[in-house]
Design a protein around this motif. Structure first.
Motif, short mmCIF file in Angstrom:
data_model
loop_
_atom_site.label_atom_id
_atom_site.label_comp_id
_atom_site.label_asym_id
_atom_site.label_seq_id
_atom_site.Cartn_x
_atom_site.Cartn_y
_atom_site.Cartn_z
N THR A 1 3.01 7.05 -6.36
CA THR A 1 2.39 5.99 -7.27
C THR A 1 2.51 5.94 -8.70
N ASP A 2 2.94 7.07 -9.37
CA ASP A 2 3.03 6.83 -10.79
C ASP A 2 4.01 5.94 -10.99
N THR A 3 5.51 6.03 -10.23
CA THR A 3 6.70 5.54 -10.52
C THR A 3 6.32 4.08 -10.09
N ILE A 4 5.70 3.76 -9.10
CA ILE A 4 5.30 2.26 -8.84
C ILE A 4 4.76 1.47 -9.79
N SER A 5 3.69 2.28 -10.23
CA SER A 5 2.82 1.58 -11.55
C SER A 5 3.62 1.12 -12.47
N THR A 6 4.70 1.76 -12.91
CA THR A 6 5.45 1.16 -13.89
C THR A 6 6.39 -0.15 -13.34
N MET B 1 0.89 -1.17 0.00
CA MET B 1 0.06 0.05 -0.04
C MET B 1 0.90 1.25 -0.09
N VAL B 2 0.41 2.33 -0.71
CA VAL B 2 1.05 3.43 -0.78
C VAL B 2 0.31 4.84 -0.28
N PHE B 3 0.76 5.46 0.46
CA PHE B 3 0.21 6.80 0.67
C PHE B 3 1.14 8.03 0.67
N PHE C 1 11.81 8.69 -5.24
CA PHE C 1 12.95 7.90 -5.17
C PHE C 1 13.58 7.41 -3.89
N ALA C 2 13.40 8.40 -2.95
CA ALA C 2 13.80 7.88 -1.42
C ALA C 2 13.07 6.77 -0.87
N ALA C 3 11.66 7.12 -1.11
CA ALA C 3 10.83 6.12 -0.64
C ALA C 3 11.13 4.69 -1.21
N LEU C 4 11.27 4.62 -2.68
CA LEU C 4 11.44 3.76 -3.56
C LEU C 4 12.98 2.84 -2.77
N ASP C 5 13.88 3.83 -2.39
CA ASP C 5 15.26 3.25 -1.95
C ASP C 5 14.96 2.43 -0.79
N MET C 6 14.12 2.99 0.13
CA MET C 6 13.99 2.44 1.29
C MET C 6 13.32 1.17 1.20
N LEU C 7 12.38 0.63 0.22
CA LEU C 7 11.76 -0.30 -0.22
C LEU C 7 12.83 -1.27 -0.58
#
Length: 392
Positions: free
Chosen positions: A281-286, A270-272, A360-366
């Protein structure tokens, strides 16, 4: 010996800046990836005398010259005429290419304009280079020391011709592979100046040089290798990796879909997001379709408040970017083990850059969590003012 490769871009619109010369940059990078480093680049307007002078001059200094532009049907497209003058030969009709152009127009139920026949006039003795996309064929000419390849300025045509026609010829003429190889490393969170301070002061093995390319949000770091010694290459790579540590997010290609996508299969993600404006949200959708995204205004702007909010309301795996607050923007990852939040300070005035960095920082944590690395680290470009960790 390394072949001397040069590029020539033609056209008044390129010389004056009315059109940005993206073709030259693309060509340089393509050739570098193939192992050939461009030595020089030139830009010349639509002046035949200038072109003739440059072609004649470079023919004595370069092994290979790629000329881009000036192959169209109009009066200012003069690359072929200038090359013929430089070589001291006439233009002659290439009947094969004239037939090809006529067939292309006929397939569209159109008559070919008379002006297009100019595109079949090539310097005598030149070798035709096929263009399956457009009406401007390329051609190759040997003059003195250099082989000249002439290419159209339309990017899609140039790219197709380089890949299918010119690169195979270059391998035959210059050797199957270039003398160089390039290894690419994509880093996040380090500044270009900080990287330079770390790396440029080190002693690098002979035959290895560094290249930098900042492309927000990442920095692309290249090892340009001009040796076949596997031990030297391994030493250089190990030295680089020791300095960049876990800030390395990808190698060879920046592709989160390939690296993260398979790891997110069957994950209930889930993303907030608030301050990132929907960018996360746009980035994760790719990357994956297996997630639920929410763009909400009014999320907490402090690390502890965001952690408590996520602990109470979110699924086991959740990424969240809070609102902009006095200390910065809290960015959080919640997993079955608990919730980790770091408040990042933004020093970029451009709103789009801010949103891209936060996402990108959030994606880097993931990414770090999925790779079993430390989730919260220091970023040079995003100073952290506060960190909070809550256990599940």
């Amino acid at each position: 010996m390394e072949p001397v490769i040069e590029l020539v871009s033609t056209g008044d619109e390129v010389l004056t800046g009315l059109i940005t010369d993206t073709n030259a940059g693309w060509l340089s990078q393509l050739l570098l990836e193939q192992g050939w480093q461009v030595r020089r680049r030139f830009t010349v307007g639509d002046d035949k005398a200038d072109l003739v002078e440059l072609f004649e001059q470079r023919s004595h200094h370069a092994d290979l010259v790629i000329v881009n532009g000036g192959l169209g049907p109009t009066s200012d497209d003069i690359s072929a005429e200038a090359m013929a003058d430089a070589a001291g030969v006439p233009l002659e009709l290439n009947q094969h290419w004239l037939d090809v152009m006529e067939q292309k127009y006929a397939s569209r139920n159109r008559a070919m304009p008379k002006s297009n026949s100019k595109q079949a006039m090539l310097p005598q003795g030149s070798e035709l280079v096929d263009n399956p996309v457009g009406t401007a064929c390329g051609f190759a000419v040997k003059l003195n020391r250099a082989i000249f390849f002439f290419t159209p300025g339309v990017p899609s045509e140039l790219k197709k011709m380089m890949t299918d026609e010119i690169l195979p010829r270059m391998r035959r003429q210059l050797g199957q592979n270039g003398h160089s190889q390039v290894r690419r490393f994509f880093l996040f969170g380090l500044s270009e100046s900080g990287l330079s301070d770390k790396l440029d002061s080190l002693t690098w093995p002979s035959g290895v040089t560094l290249g930098y390319r900042a492309n927000l949000p990442t920095i692309e770091l290249k090892l340009i290798i001009e040796t076949d010694n596997a031990d030297i290459i391994a030493i250089a790579e190990a030295q680089l990796l020791a300095q960049v540590g876990t800030h390395l997010v990808a190698r060879d290609e920046m592709n989160f879909a390939a690296s993260l996508g398979p790891k997110l299969l069957d994950r209930d993600l889930m993303v907030f997001e608030d301050a990132s404006g929907g960018r996360l949200t746009d980035t994760i959708s790719t990357i994956t379709r297996e997630f639920e995204g929410h763009y909400l205004a009014g999320l907490p702007d402090e690390a502890l408040d965001l952690a408590n909010w996520l602990q109470a309301s979110a699924r086991p795996m959740t990424l969240a970017i809070g609102a902009q607050g006095p200390q910065g923007v809290p960015v959080a990852l919640k997993t079955e083990q608990g919730c980790q939040v770091q408040t990042l300070q933004m020093h970029f005035r451009d709103p789009l850059s801010q949103r891209r960095l936060l996402a990108f920082a959030a994606l880097d944590m993931l990414r770090r969590h999925l790779a079993n690395e430390t989730v919260m680290v220091d970023y040079d470009i995003l100073p952290c003012s506060e960190r909070v960790t809550l256990s599940a």
